[in-house]
Design a protein around this motif. Structure first.
Motif, PDB file in Angstrom:
ATOM      1  N   THR A  72     -25.736 -39.281  51.217  1.00  0.00           N
ATOM      2  CA  THR A  72     -24.747 -40.355  51.139  1.00  0.00           C
ATOM      3  C   THR A  72     -25.155 -41.375  50.076  1.00  0.00           C
ATOM      4  N   ARG A  74     -25.259 -45.109  48.171  1.00  0.00           N
ATOM      5  CA  ARG A  74     -25.495 -46.458  48.685  1.00  0.00           C
ATOM      6  C   ARG A  74     -24.684 -47.426  47.827  1.00  0.00           C
ATOM      7  N   CYS A  75     -23.996 -48.382  48.474  1.00  0.00           N
ATOM      8  CA  CYS A  75     -23.188 -49.382  47.764  1.00  0.00           C
ATOM      9  C   CYS A  75     -23.710 -50.772  48.108  1.00  0.00           C
ATOM     10  N   THR A  76     -23.884 -51.583  47.073  1.00  0.00           N
ATOM     11  CA  THR A  76     -24.309 -52.963  47.236  1.00  0.00           C
ATOM     12  C   THR A  76     -23.329 -53.860  46.505  1.00  0.00           C
ATOM     13  N   VAL A  85     -25.442 -55.154  51.388  1.00  0.00           N
ATOM     14  CA  VAL A  85     -25.255 -53.710  51.472  1.00  0.00           C
ATOM     15  C   VAL A  85     -23.940 -53.454  52.191  1.00  0.00           C
TER      16      VAL A  85
END
Length: 91
Positions: A72, A74-76, A85
């Motif tokens: 998966t 990761r989005c920040t 996050v």
């Protein structure tokens, strides 16, 4: 068929969503309150940056950094200097 990933954040009364579409010609889109404000093509395992604005007075810039997997991504999100996050979201 490659997986699609969704991330969400509620920020200052607004909805910030990121959809990442995998596959050979993958893409990522940034939606603020359901409207697309940023889009980028995915290039393998390179990180992506999407930008948009929250419709506040005055408008606040939103920058989303996407770090691809393995697994998966990761989005920040960075809004007004604060980094958060984004939570994965099932559709």
């Amino acid at each position: 068929m490659a997986p699609t990933h969704h991330f969400h954040l509620d920020a200052r009364g607004h909805s910030v969503t990121v959809n990442i579409h995998g596959g050979h010609r993958g893409a990522a889109e940034l939606l603020v309150d359901g409207k697309e404000t940023g889009r980028a093509e995915a290039h393998g395992s390179q990180p992506l940056i999407l930008t948009g604005e929250l419709p506040t007075d005055p408008p606040l810039p939103v920058t989303v950094r996407i770090t691809p997997g393995p697994g998966t991504p990761r989005c920040t999100a960075v809004i007004a200097g604060a980094e958060t996050v984004m939570s994965p979201r099932a559709f």
